[in-house]
Motif scaffolding. Structure first.
Motif, PDB file in Angstrom:
ATOM      1  N   ASP A  85       0.824  -1.210   0.000  1.00  0.00           N
ATOM      2  CA  ASP A  85       0.000   0.000   0.000  1.00  0.00           C
ATOM      3  C   ASP A  85       0.857   1.258   0.000  1.00  0.00           C
ATOM      4  N   PHE A  86       1.973   1.213   0.719  1.00  0.00           N
ATOM      5  CA  PHE A  86       2.851   2.377   0.780  1.00  0.00           C
ATOM      6  C   PHE A  86       3.443   2.678  -0.593  1.00  0.00           C
ATOM      7  N   VAL A  87       3.864   1.655  -1.308  1.00  0.00           N
ATOM      8  CA  VAL A  87       4.425   1.841  -2.648  1.00  0.00           C
ATOM      9  C   VAL A  87       3.338   2.268  -3.631  1.00  0.00           C
ATOM     10  N   ASP A  88       2.182   1.628  -3.559  1.00  0.00           N
ATOM     11  CA  ASP A  88       1.110   1.920  -4.524  1.00  0.00           C
ATOM     12  C   ASP A  88       0.517   3.314  -4.344  1.00  0.00           C
ATOM     13  N   SER A  89       0.687   3.894  -3.171  1.00  0.00           N
ATOM     14  CA  SER A  89       0.132   5.230  -2.939  1.00  0.00           C
ATOM     15  C   SER A  89       1.065   6.339  -3.442  1.00  0.00           C
ATOM     16  N   ARG A  90       2.256   5.983  -3.951  1.00  0.00           N
ATOM     17  CA  ARG A  90       3.243   6.967  -4.376  1.00  0.00           C
ATOM     18  C   ARG A  90       3.459   6.913  -5.883  1.00  0.00           C
ATOM     19  N   TRP A  91       4.017   7.987  -6.391  1.00  0.00           N
ATOM     20  CA  TRP A  91       4.568   7.987  -7.756  1.00  0.00           C
ATOM     21  C   TRP A  91       6.017   7.553  -7.655  1.00  0.00           C
ATOM     22  N   MET A  92       6.387   6.553  -8.412  1.00  0.00           N
ATOM     23  CA  MET A  92       7.756   6.036  -8.387  1.00  0.00           C
ATOM     24  C   MET A  92       8.383   6.192  -9.766  1.00  0.00           C
ATOM     25  N   VAL A  93       9.622   6.683  -9.802  1.00  0.00           N
ATOM     26  CA  VAL A  93      10.324   6.800 -11.078  1.00  0.00           C
ATOM     27  C   VAL A  93      10.588   5.407 -11.665  1.00  0.00           C
ATOM     28  N   GLY A  94      10.837   4.462 -10.797  1.00  0.00           N
ATOM     29  CA  GLY A  94      11.173   3.117 -11.247  1.00  0.00           C
ATOM     30  C   GLY A  94      10.090   2.428 -12.048  1.00  0.00           C
ATOM     31  N   MET A 121      12.368   6.073  -0.629  1.00  0.00           N
ATOM     32  CA  MET A 121      11.113   5.375  -0.325  1.00  0.00           C
ATOM     33  C   MET A 121      11.316   4.311   0.746  1.00  0.00           C
ATOM     34  N   THR A 122      12.384   3.517   0.634  1.00  0.00           N
ATOM     35  CA  THR A 122      12.605   2.457   1.609  1.00  0.00           C
ATOM     36  C   THR A 122      12.956   3.011   2.990  1.00  0.00           C
ATOM     37  N   ARG A 123      13.665   4.160   3.046  1.00  0.00           N
ATOM     38  CA  ARG A 123      13.965   4.761   4.347  1.00  0.00           C
ATOM     39  C   ARG A 123      12.670   5.230   5.022  1.00  0.00           C
ATOM     40  N   LEU A 124      11.807   5.875   4.254  1.00  0.00           N
ATOM     41  CA  LEU A 124      10.531   6.323   4.813  1.00  0.00           C
ATOM     42  C   LEU A 124       9.670   5.137   5.236  1.00  0.00           C
ATOM     43  N   LEU A 125       9.665   4.098   4.413  1.00  0.00           N
ATOM     44  CA  LEU A 125       8.871   2.909   4.741  1.00  0.00           C
ATOM     45  C   LEU A 125       9.385   2.250   6.017  1.00  0.00           C
ATOM     46  N   LYS A 126      10.690   2.172   6.188  1.00  0.00           N
ATOM     47  CA  LYS A 126      11.250   1.557   7.389  1.00  0.00           C
ATOM     48  C   LYS A 126      10.796   2.290   8.645  1.00  0.00           C
ATOM     49  N   LYS A 127      10.807   3.633   8.603  1.00  0.00           N
ATOM     50  CA  LYS A 127      10.339   4.412   9.758  1.00  0.00           C
ATOM     51  C   LYS A 127       8.875   4.132  10.060  1.00  0.00           C
ATOM     52  N   ARG A 128       8.052   4.049   9.012  1.00  0.00           N
ATOM     53  CA  ARG A 128       6.628   3.786   9.200  1.00  0.00           C
ATOM     54  C   ARG A 128       6.390   2.372   9.749  1.00  0.00           C
ATOM     55  N   LEU A 129       7.172   1.407   9.271  1.00  0.00           N
ATOM     56  CA  LEU A 129       7.007   0.029   9.753  1.00  0.00           C
ATOM     57  C   LEU A 129       7.377  -0.089  11.228  1.00  0.00           C
ATOM     58  N   ILE A 130       8.479   0.559  11.627  1.00  0.00           N
ATOM     59  CA  ILE A 130       8.894   0.497  13.028  1.00  0.00           C
ATOM     60  C   ILE A 130       7.887   1.206  13.918  1.00  0.00           C
ATOM     61  N   ALA A 131       7.361   2.334  13.427  1.00  0.00           N
ATOM     62  CA  ALA A 131       6.374   3.065  14.217  1.00  0.00           C
ATOM     63  C   ALA A 131       5.070   2.272  14.361  1.00  0.00           C
ATOM     64  N   LYS A 132       4.699   1.505  13.344  1.00  0.00           N
ATOM     65  CA  LYS A 132       3.420   0.797  13.380  1.00  0.00           C
ATOM     66  C   LYS A 132       3.543  -0.591  13.998  1.00  0.00           C
ATOM     67  N   PHE A 133       4.599  -1.326  13.641  1.00  0.00           N
ATOM     68  CA  PHE A 133       4.719  -2.720  14.076  1.00  0.00           C
ATOM     69  C   PHE A 133       5.805  -2.937  15.126  1.00  0.00           C
ATOM     70  N   GLY A 134       6.618  -1.918  15.397  1.00  0.00           N
ATOM     71  CA  GLY A 134       7.664  -2.066  16.392  1.00  0.00           C
ATOM     72  C   GLY A 134       8.954  -2.657  15.859  1.00  0.00           C
ATOM     73  N   GLU A 135       8.923  -3.162  14.627  1.00  0.00           N
ATOM     74  CA  GLU A 135      10.129  -3.738  14.025  1.00  0.00           C
ATOM     75  C   GLU A 135       9.964  -3.748  12.511  1.00  0.00           C
ATOM     76  N   ASN A 136      11.063  -4.051  11.864  1.00  0.00           N
ATOM     77  CA  ASN A 136      11.059  -4.149  10.409  1.00  0.00           C
ATOM     78  C   ASN A 136      11.440  -5.581  10.032  1.00  0.00           C
ATOM     79  N   GLU A 137      10.498  -6.318   9.483  1.00  0.00           N
ATOM     80  CA  GLU A 137      10.784  -7.706   9.106  1.00  0.00           C
ATOM     81  C   GLU A 137      11.815  -7.750   7.985  1.00  0.00           C
ATOM     82  N   ARG A 138      12.610  -8.809   8.018  1.00  0.00           N
ATOM     83  CA  ARG A 138      13.634  -8.975   7.012  1.00  0.00           C
ATOM     84  C   ARG A 138      13.012  -9.226   5.643  1.00  0.00           C
ATOM     85  N   GLY A 139      13.498  -8.506   4.638  1.00  0.00           N
ATOM     86  CA  GLY A 139      13.037  -8.699   3.268  1.00  0.00           C
ATOM     87  C   GLY A 139      11.912  -7.786   2.837  1.00  0.00           C
ATOM     88  N   VAL A 140      11.296  -7.064   3.764  1.00  0.00           N
ATOM     89  CA  VAL A 140      10.147  -6.217   3.404  1.00  0.00           C
ATOM     90  C   VAL A 140      10.605  -5.020   2.572  1.00  0.00           C
TER      91      VAL A 140
END
Length: 199
Positions: free
Chosen positions: A97-106, A151-170
């Protein structure tokens, strides 16, 4: 003269007088031991898999079609019960959802590369244009990498804030999804651009 011997005459009445002493014929015995109950039940069981090879193949094909249909519907609707294991989990869903809600150059990278290739073929005789195309392509690739990193740095912060950790590979999962054209992504996007990820 032709009479019987006295000994034979004496033995014959004794044989007649004692008929109980004559051996009786033994009854025919069992041909083998009595089978156990478990063995008898095993003989009566029928295999769950059809013995007919054609019917078995048809049943396997039907199960495969049903599994593919469940996977297709899961990718369309976001139902994680029938998704592939790589796409399951709350953090994977949040990352999608985080990726799909953004415009990505890739997501436009393949289109850009294809356009650059066509343009370079049409300008094959002009070395200066070829050099500029090569430089521009490297710039696009650098921008794509920087965009994915941010994008991945922002996502990591959001994952830690929401789930308390960042699962490997996400984070890698999210980066690879960001390189795909939006309409080609599987599972299909469940949020619009600019919309917040689902809870």
């Amino acid at each position: 003269m032709f009479g019987r011997n006295k000994d034979e005459a004496a033995q014959e009445p004794a044989a007649v007088e004692n008929p109980a002493e004559t051996p009786e014929p033994r009854p025919a015995g069992k041909k083998g031991p009595t089978p156990k109950r478990s063995q008898q039940e095993a003989l009566n069981k029928r295999p769950l898999v059809p013995s007919d090879k054609k019917a078995r193949k048809q049943a396997e094909r039907q199960r495969r079609i049903e599994a593919q249909e469940r996977l297709r519907l899961a990718n369309e609707t976001g139902d994680e019960r029938y998704m592939m294991p790589r796409d399951k989990g709350p953090q994977k869903r949040f990352a999608r959802d985080f990726v799909d809600s953004r415009w990505m150059v890739g997501e436009f990278l393949m289109i850009i590369i294809f356009a650059f290739l066509i343009f370079s073929f049409t300008m094959a005789n002009n070395l200066a244009v070829q050099a500029n195309i090569t430089i521009a392509l490297w710039v696009i690739l650098l921008i794509t990498v920087i965009d994915a990193f941010i994008m991945t740095r922002l996502l990591k912060k959001r994952l830690i804030a929401k789930f308390g950790e960042n699962e490997r590979g996400v984070l890698w999962y999210a980066a690879m999804r960001g390189l795909q054209f939006r309409k080609m992504r599987l599972p299909k996007p469940q949020v619009k651009r600019g919309q917040a990820p689902r809870e």
